[in-house]
Design a protein around this motif. Structure first.
Motif, short mmCIF file in Angstrom:
data_model
loop_
_atom_site.label_atom_id
_atom_site.label_comp_id
_atom_site.label_asym_id
_atom_site.label_seq_id
_atom_site.Cartn_x
_atom_site.Cartn_y
_atom_site.Cartn_z
N TRP A 63 1.06 9.33 15.89
CA TRP A 63 2.21 10.08 16.39
C TRP A 63 1.87 10.72 17.72
N ARG A 85 3.97 14.28 11.45
CA ARG A 85 4.13 13.05 10.67
C ARG A 85 3.15 13.00 9.49
N CYS A 86 1.86 13.18 9.74
CA CYS A 86 0.86 13.02 8.66
C CYS A 86 0.24 14.35 8.23
#
Length: 294
Positions: A63, A85-86
């Motif tokens: 990302w 995102r993660c």
């Protein structure tokens, strides 16, 4: 309401209650910090929508954007920290980069990897590697945590001796009352010649301070590790390698990926790795007393 929808609703309620439990609202200052954290999070989300300049990049998931999200640490806020995102934070991104570049985990031969209290961002990368036989364990069933293969106490691992080629134990031992027993278990299940990354937030103090109980103001840490942390690992029978990898990275990489400059603690065992310390701690450590990190 159908059974499936009812289960989904209960899961959402559990997740919401878990999120709310992170905000330790005990004083007016706590309320002020949480309000600031929520405002900063909404502001960063708005900036991503309005002007995504892609000035930061997450090495875990790829990302990119103009800034990472802030993180709430009970008594303070850390900006430019969490990947939207993660969910990788600074220490997660550093460990993943280190595993990939320094160790080439799973290459060229298959590797059995044990991940203690797994982080989602690191877990995703390891599971994606066909050469890695991945096992994740944790003691608690946290609805917000990464998936695990078994609920297991790190002080009583239900594995045979010398099973794993590599172990990742990232910011876990500061939560374990008997950390020496945990270190002994990690050594027992690690193969001769294998390695483990055993990271903790070492404070810039000479001696470890035992609290005697979990401190909720420090995310349930039971101790504050000092510079003698390395000696505990040596007493457990490990050779400890203090790797200055993060200090050798270019400033541009550290800024783009928002990494911590902190030493990586790698422990090894076997006849060719006698107990002792290889390398040295830097003169100044990034973790300062009074700065709590999970």
């Amino acid at each position: 309401m159908s059974t499936g929808r009812w289960r989904g609703l209960r899961q959402k309620i559990r997740r919401a209650r878990k999120v709310l439990s992170y905000f330790r609202l005990q004083t007016p200052r706590d309320v002020r910090i949480v309000a600031q954290f929520l405002w900063l999070t909404l502001w960063e989300m708005a900036k991503l929508r309005l002007r995504n300049r892609r000035t930061v990049t997450c090495p875990c998931c790829g990302w990119s954007g103009n800034v990472f999200f802030p993180v709430y640490w009970v008594e303070q806020i850390e900006r430019n920290s969490r990947c939207p995102r993660c969910y990788a934070e600074q220490r997660h991104r550093l460990v993943w980069r280190y595993l990939r570049e320094r160790w080439g985990l799973g290459e060229p031969r298959p590797a059995r990897v044990l991940h203690i209290s797994p982080e989602r961002s690191i877990q995703a990368g390891l599971k994606a590697s066909p050469a890695v036989h991945y096992v994740a364990v944790d003691l608690t069933a946290d609805p917000l945590a990464a998936a695990t293969d078994a609920r297991m106490d790190v002080t009583a691992l239900a594995f045979a001796d010398q099973v794993f080629d590599a172990i990742i134990c990232n910011h876990v031992l500061e939560h374990i009352p008997d950390d020496r027993l945990a270190m002994a278990e990690l050594r027992r299940v690690l193969k001769d010649g294998g390695y483990a990354i055993v990271m903790v937030p070492i404070m810039d103090i000479p001696q470890t301070v035992e609290y005697g109980r979990a401190d909720p103001r420090e995310w349930d840490h039971v101790r504050r590790y000092g510079r003698d942390y390395l000696l505990r690992l040596v007493e457990a029978g490990f050779q400890v390698i203090v790797d200055a990898y993060a200090y050798e990275l270019p400033d541009a990489v550290v800024a783009r990926e928002a990494l911590y400059r902190e030493p990586i603690f790698v422990v090894r065992k076997g006849p060719q790795y006698p107990p002792g310390v290889v390398g040295a701690l830097p003169d100044r450590l990034p973790w300062q007393p009074g700065k709590a990190h999970a």
